[in-house]
Structures are given as C-alpha cells and as structure tokens.
Design a protein around this motif. Structure first.
Motif, mmCIF file in Angstrom:
data_model
loop_
_atom_site.group_PDB
_atom_site.id
_atom_site.type_symbol
_atom_site.label_atom_id
_atom_site.label_comp_id
_atom_site.label_asym_id
_atom_site.label_seq_id
_atom_site.Cartn_x
_atom_site.Cartn_y
_atom_site.Cartn_z
ATOM 1 N N VAL A 175 0.856 -1.187 0.000
ATOM 2 C CA VAL A 175 0.000 0.000 0.000
ATOM 3 C C VAL A 175 0.891 1.235 0.000
ATOM 4 O O VAL A 175 1.749 1.397 0.877
ATOM 5 N N GLU A 177 -0.306 4.528 0.019
ATOM 6 C CA GLU A 177 -0.889 5.656 0.750
ATOM 7 C C GLU A 177 -0.404 5.678 2.199
ATOM 8 O O GLU A 177 -0.072 4.655 2.781
ATOM 9 N N PHE A 180 -4.686 4.718 5.568
ATOM 10 C CA PHE A 180 -5.527 3.659 5.012
ATOM 11 C C PHE A 180 -5.949 2.707 6.124
ATOM 12 O O PHE A 180 -5.311 2.625 7.180
ATOM 13 N N ARG A 184 -8.399 -2.730 3.780
ATOM 14 C CA ARG A 184 -7.867 -2.768 2.414
ATOM 15 C C ARG A 184 -6.898 -3.934 2.233
ATOM 16 O O ARG A 184 -6.922 -4.619 1.217
ATOM 17 N N VAL A 185 -6.073 -4.169 3.223
ATOM 18 C CA VAL A 185 -5.129 -5.292 3.174
ATOM 19 C C VAL A 185 -5.878 -6.608 3.263
ATOM 20 O O VAL A 185 -5.591 -7.564 2.521
#
Length: 223
Positions: A175, A177, A180, A184-185
């Motif tokens: 990632v 960003e 976060f 998302r992971v």
C-alpha cells in the motif's frame, strides 16, 4: 512465544458520545478498569514485547497511563492515519516479523485472545483474525463481517471480527498511501484466498458505544 503487540488508541471515539469529550475512548472504564489497561493486561499475560500504542486524540490524557505501563508510544500528529497507516507508522517500534494487534474497545471473557491466535498461527500466514459468531457478539450493532470456513475467511457472513489479530506487517508494503484502513489489506488477502481466521471460544462484547459498557460488565460478572 513472545511477539510485538500494537494497541490502536488513536481514534476519536465518536460513537461513545459524551464519554469521550475529555478522554480518548480507551480511557473509558469497564468494571472499574480502563479499556486500555485491560488491553495491556492481555498483552503482558501473553508475553508481548514490545507493546506499542498509537495516539492522536487527547494524547496528554492517555500517554501518561501508557508510559506508566511500559508501553511505547507511536504518536500521530496532524492527521490520524487509520488502522493500516497507524500500524505502518509504528513498524520501526514493533520490529520485523508478524505482530499481534488489538482494538481496546472490546472485552473478552474466556481465554486470552492473543494466546488463541498464537495457537492457531502457522508460518506462512500473513493475517489471522480472531472472530466470534454473530449470535455471541454482545453489543454488536449490525450484521457479521466474515464467513469462516475451516481457517479461511471471506467477506460477508455471520462471524464478527473481535478486534484481535496476528498480521505480518510486511503486507503493508503493498500500500503506497499514508492513511488507510487494514480492511484494504484484508480484502487483497481474501481475494487471494489467503485471509485466515480462528473462532474465539469465549464470550465477547463490543464496547465501541455507551450501551456496550453495561453489556461488557454483565459478561465479566458471569465469569
């Protein structure tokens, strides 16, 4: 086995309403003890070292308590980094390899959740989430998070994430960003069939909202 522990303490705790006007949510008491102290207790009992906590909202209130317990501080000035960004920022303090992470706004009645995770962890895993059936999730508002089949998780279903996991923080390298969510992971791992889960055998309560306090105290009284 000793491994690092990250406790997430940076959030604003808005669902707690007036209770977090003058203190971060982890400083709210359940059964006469702050939630962050209960989280640190779990870490110490499991042999976690080091124990790291991130701070952002009202750090002057929670930092002295954390330091008194021997917890290393990963402060997030400026903007809050969310769970994924907060864990990424704390990696230099946690060291290499997999670590436990724990949300303090949950109460466990039963075996130490960190020990349960450790017992189910296998080398080669990248994330192992501790879950509880929705029917056993006291104070949960809304549905479940996952379906647990064997030791694999997929999104949607009747299992609730308890706020405890083991994760290899190297997965965060994918990632770019700075801010976060760990979701998302997890979504990327689930898409690969590589998101693992284990069911917690005890009782669990969500204390992310004021109503959860009484439910958690009732749960602890029954132990």
């Amino acid at each position: 086995m000793s491994r690092p522990l990250m406790i997430f303490c940076a959030g604003f705790g808005r669902r707690m309403l007036h209770l977090t006007q003058d203190r971060p949510k982890p400083m709210v008491e359940v059964g006469g003890r702050t939630m962050v102290d209960r989280a640190v207790d779990l870490g110490l009992a499991a042999g976690a070292a080091p124990i790291v906590a991130n701070t952002h909202y009202l750090p002057e209130v929670i930092t002295p308590r954390l330091q008194a317990r021997g917890v290393t501080i990963s402060h997030e000035p400026g903007e809050i980094l969310d769970t994924g960004g907060g864990l990424a920022a704390a990696r230099p303090l946690l060291g290499p390899g997999p670590c436990w992470t724990l949300n303090p706004d949950a109460i466990f009645a039963g075996p130490n959740p960190l020990d349960v995770l450790q017992g189910a962890w296998s080398e080669g895993m990248r994330a192992l989430l501790l879950c509880v059936p929705l029917a056993q999730a006291k104070g949960r508002k809304g549905g479940g998070d996952f379906t647990l089949t064997g030791d694999r998780l997929r999104f949607g279903g009747d299992h609730v994430y308890t706020g405890a996991q083991i994760i290899d923080a190297a997965v965060l390298d994918e990632v770019s960003e700075r801010v976060f969510s760990l979701r998302r992971v997890w979504e990327a791992l689930a898409a690969e069939g590589a998101l693992h889960g284990v069911e917690y055998p005890g009782a669990w309560a969500d204390v992310g909202h004021p109503e959860g306090i009484a439910l958690a105290e009732d749960l602890l009284a029954d132990v």
